[in-house]
Design a protein around this motif. Structure first.
Motif, PDB file in Angstrom:
ATOM      1  N   ALA A 173     -10.892  -2.417  15.622  1.00 37.16           N
ATOM      2  CA  ALA A 173      -9.991  -3.031  14.637  1.00 37.16           C
ATOM      3  C   ALA A 173      -9.910  -2.208  13.354  1.00 37.16           C
ATOM      4  O   ALA A 173      -8.977  -2.377  12.562  1.00 37.16           O
ATOM      5  N   ASP A 174     -10.895  -1.313  13.150  1.00 36.25           N
ATOM      6  CA  ASP A 174     -10.911  -0.503  11.932  1.00 36.25           C
ATOM      7  C   ASP A 174     -10.058   0.752  12.042  1.00 36.25           C
ATOM      8  O   ASP A 174      -9.940   1.511  11.077  1.00 36.25           O
ATOM      9  N   THR A 175      -9.494   1.008  13.222  1.00 37.61           N
ATOM     10  CA  THR A 175      -8.633   2.170  13.399  1.00 37.61           C
ATOM     11  C   THR A 175      -7.363   1.719  14.116  1.00 37.61           C
ATOM     12  O   THR A 175      -7.232   0.585  14.532  1.00 37.61           O
ATOM     13  N   THR A 176      -6.425   2.625  14.240  1.00 38.51           N
ATOM     14  CA  THR A 176      -5.163   2.300  14.913  1.00 38.51           C
ATOM     15  C   THR A 176      -4.870   3.337  15.976  1.00 38.51           C
ATOM     16  O   THR A 176      -5.447   4.439  15.977  1.00 38.51           O
ATOM     17  N   PHE A 177      -3.961   2.997  16.865  1.00 37.05           N
ATOM     18  CA  PHE A 177      -3.525   3.955  17.866  1.00 37.05           C
ATOM     19  C   PHE A 177      -2.979   5.214  17.201  1.00 37.05           C
ATOM     20  O   PHE A 177      -3.304   6.337  17.605  1.00 37.05           O
ATOM     21  N   ALA A 178      -2.159   5.046  16.168  1.00 35.46           N
ATOM     22  CA  ALA A 178      -1.554   6.197  15.498  1.00 35.46           C
ATOM     23  C   ALA A 178      -2.608   7.117  14.907  1.00 35.46           C
ATOM     24  O   ALA A 178      -2.501   8.353  14.998  1.00 35.46           O
ATOM     25  N   GLN A 179      -3.649   6.542  14.307  1.00 35.31           N
ATOM     26  CA  GLN A 179      -4.698   7.359  13.708  1.00 35.31           C
ATOM     27  C   GLN A 179      -5.475   8.137  14.770  1.00 35.31           C
ATOM     28  O   GLN A 179      -5.700   9.347  14.628  1.00 35.31           O
ATOM     29  N   LEU A 180      -5.862   7.450  15.833  1.00 33.80           N
ATOM     30  CA  LEU A 180      -6.610   8.128  16.887  1.00 33.80           C
ATOM     31  C   LEU A 180      -5.739   9.142  17.622  1.00 33.80           C
ATOM     32  O   LEU A 180      -6.217  10.205  18.029  1.00 33.80           O
TER      33      LEU A 180
ATOM     34  N   ALA B 174      -3.254  10.906  16.355  1.00 32.81           N
ATOM     35  CA  ALA B 174      -3.119  12.098  15.512  1.00 32.81           C
ATOM     36  C   ALA B 174      -4.404  12.917  15.515  1.00 32.81           C
ATOM     37  O   ALA B 174      -4.366  14.160  15.601  1.00 32.81           O
ATOM     38  N   LEU B 175      -5.548  12.245  15.434  1.00 31.37           N
ATOM     39  CA  LEU B 175      -6.824  12.945  15.404  1.00 31.37           C
ATOM     40  C   LEU B 175      -7.079  13.687  16.707  1.00 31.37           C
ATOM     41  O   LEU B 175      -7.449  14.868  16.701  1.00 31.37           O
ATOM     42  N   THR B 176      -6.868  13.016  17.839  1.00 30.87           N
ATOM     43  CA  THR B 176      -7.154  13.661  19.120  1.00 30.87           C
ATOM     44  C   THR B 176      -6.159  14.772  19.427  1.00 30.87           C
ATOM     45  O   THR B 176      -6.518  15.762  20.068  1.00 30.87           O
ATOM     46  N   ARG B 177      -4.909  14.636  18.976  1.00 28.76           N
ATOM     47  CA  ARG B 177      -3.958  15.737  19.138  1.00 28.76           C
ATOM     48  C   ARG B 177      -4.397  16.956  18.337  1.00 28.76           C
ATOM     49  O   ARG B 177      -4.286  18.094  18.791  1.00 28.76           O
ATOM     50  N   PHE B 178      -4.913  16.708  17.132  1.00 26.36           N
ATOM     51  CA  PHE B 178      -5.426  17.812  16.316  1.00 26.36           C
ATOM     52  C   PHE B 178      -6.573  18.520  17.037  1.00 26.36           C
ATOM     53  O   PHE B 178      -6.640  19.752  17.075  1.00 26.36           O
ATOM     54  N   TRP B 179      -7.474  17.729  17.628  1.00 21.03           N
ATOM     55  CA  TRP B 179      -8.592  18.330  18.352  1.00 21.03           C
ATOM     56  C   TRP B 179      -8.105  19.198  19.509  1.00 21.03           C
ATOM     57  O   TRP B 179      -8.537  20.341  19.649  1.00 21.03           O
ATOM     58  N   THR B 180      -7.227  18.639  20.349  1.00 20.46           N
ATOM     59  CA  THR B 180      -6.815  19.378  21.538  1.00 20.46           C
ATOM     60  C   THR B 180      -5.950  20.587  21.201  1.00 20.46           C
ATOM     61  O   THR B 180      -5.896  21.545  21.978  1.00 20.46           O
ATOM     62  N   LYS B 181      -5.275  20.557  20.063  1.00 14.40           N
ATOM     63  CA  LYS B 181      -4.455  21.706  19.655  1.00 14.40           C
ATOM     64  C   LYS B 181      -5.285  22.785  18.959  1.00 14.40           C
ATOM     65  O   LYS B 181      -4.796  23.893  18.725  1.00 14.40           O
ATOM     66  N   THR B 182      -6.530  22.451  18.602  1.00 18.69           N
ATOM     67  CA  THR B 182      -7.394  23.424  17.942  1.00 18.69           C
ATOM     68  C   THR B 182      -8.055  24.313  18.981  1.00 18.69           C
ATOM     69  O   THR B 182      -8.717  23.832  19.904  1.00 18.69           O
ATOM     70  N   ASN B 183      -7.866  25.616  18.820  1.00 21.16           N
ATOM     71  CA  ASN B 183      -8.514  26.582  19.707  1.00 21.16           C
ATOM     72  C   ASN B 183      -9.899  26.875  19.133  1.00 21.16           C
ATOM     73  O   ASN B 183     -10.039  27.635  18.180  1.00 21.16           O
ATOM     74  N   TYR B 184     -10.914  26.262  19.725  1.00 22.50           N
ATOM     75  CA  TYR B 184     -12.252  26.390  19.166  1.00 22.50           C
ATOM     76  C   TYR B 184     -12.754  27.823  19.227  1.00 22.50           C
ATOM     77  O   TYR B 184     -13.483  28.275  18.338  1.00 22.50           O
ATOM     78  N   TYR B 185     -12.364  28.544  20.264  1.00 23.68           N
ATOM     79  CA  TYR B 185     -12.774  29.950  20.348  1.00 23.68           C
ATOM     80  C   TYR B 185     -12.256  30.740  19.149  1.00 23.68           C
ATOM     81  O   TYR B 185     -12.983  31.540  18.546  1.00 23.68           O
TER      82      TYR B 185
END
Length: 282
Positions: free
Chosen positions: A116-123, A125-136
């Motif tokens: 309840a403390d987060t929203t679909f939109a927030q998660l 956006a966050l997970t898209r940022f993670w998957t688009k980040t090339n950690y290498y």
């Protein structure tokens, strides 16, 4: 902090030189790459000269099969979902409390105590940022280069209502003779502190990057089991860090790490660098 021009120029450097320069920035001297003797020198070399197997075992999703086959599925944290992109249906099906993380690097994780403390939109956006980040490209640790990004949602472990401490086993395999040091990270999301113990749970004088905790953690109830599991998982490697949690009387696997901190964690007393470095060869 590097200025933008230096950061841009560093992207053009080969991995080996990039990591040597990072080493110089931290330790104020060049690493001995041809005849390394310290722990940090040997980890620095692993950053740009990893063994192929490190890729799958550093993948937080694929490593689950390795763990299940080596020590058993019962040590795996329950997996609620794995996906490439969060959808509203996936979000709706998630439990009220969970840990969400990406599989392809370090630092991509979020503890959700109450959905309840987060929203679909927030998660989303966050997970898209993670998957688009090339950690290498961020870390230049080469064994992360071929990991296909995914998102994992795991059960939130709690022990007496608190997130359990990270219990990390630094395992050095010297021709079958195992040397193990146990790093405990306290309150990672608050006042982060760190201690190092031996396998008999005697606190050492080793400090790794952070101050010691005011009160050392008592020995885990399942310490002998953890030591045995760490030895089994480390048997095929010269060095690996094996992470566990203890919650509600059970042991759970965290991750395998082959290049902790990229080799850039300062350690005290200074002799520890040479001691740990002497315990393994590549």
């Amino acid at each position: 902090m590097l200025n933008p021009l230096v950061r841009q120029a560093s992207k053009l450097l080969p991995d080996s030189l990039y990591h040597q320069l990072k080493y110089v920035r931290v330790f104020k001297k060049w690493p001995n790459i041809s005849q390394p003797t310290t722990f940090s020198e040997k980890i620095t070399i692993r950053n740009f000269r990893p063994k192929p197997i490190y890729t799958n075992l550093a993948d937080k999703y694929l490593v689950r099969d390795y763990i299940a086959n080596t020590i058993g599925e019962k040590y795996l944290i329950e997996l609620h979902a794995v996906f490439d992109e969060l959808t509203e249906d996936i979000y709706a099906a998630l439990p009220q409390a969970f840990v969400i993380k990406a599989n392809h690097g370090s630092g991509f994780n979020l503890v959700v105590h109450d959905k309840a403390d987060t929203t679909f939109a927030q998660l989303s956006a966050l997970t898209r940022f993670w998957t688009k980040t090339n950690y290498y490209k961020t870390s230049r640790e080469r064994h992360y280069k071929q990991i296909q990004p995914r998102i994992l949602v795991e059960h939130l472990l709690q022990d007496d209502g608190h997130i359990p401490n990270d219990i990390k086993f630094h395992c050095f395999n010297q021709q079958g003779e195992m040397h193990i040091f146990i790093q405990v990270d306290y309150d990672r999301y608050g006042l982060h502190r760190r201690d190092v113990f031996d396998t008999d749970w005697r606190k050492t004088d080793i400090r790794m990057g952070l101050p010691n905790n005011a009160t050392p953690m008592p020995a885990p109830k399942n310490l002998p089991e953890m030591v045995g599991l760490a030895k089994r998982l480390a048997a095929d490697f010269n060095y690996v860090r094996v992470d566990f949690y203890e919650a509600d009387g059970n042991v759970y696997f965290g991750e395998l790490t082959f290049t902790p901190g990229g080799g850039l964690c300062k350690m005290y007393p200074e002799g520890v660098q040479h001691q740990w470095g002497s315990f393994f060869t590549e």
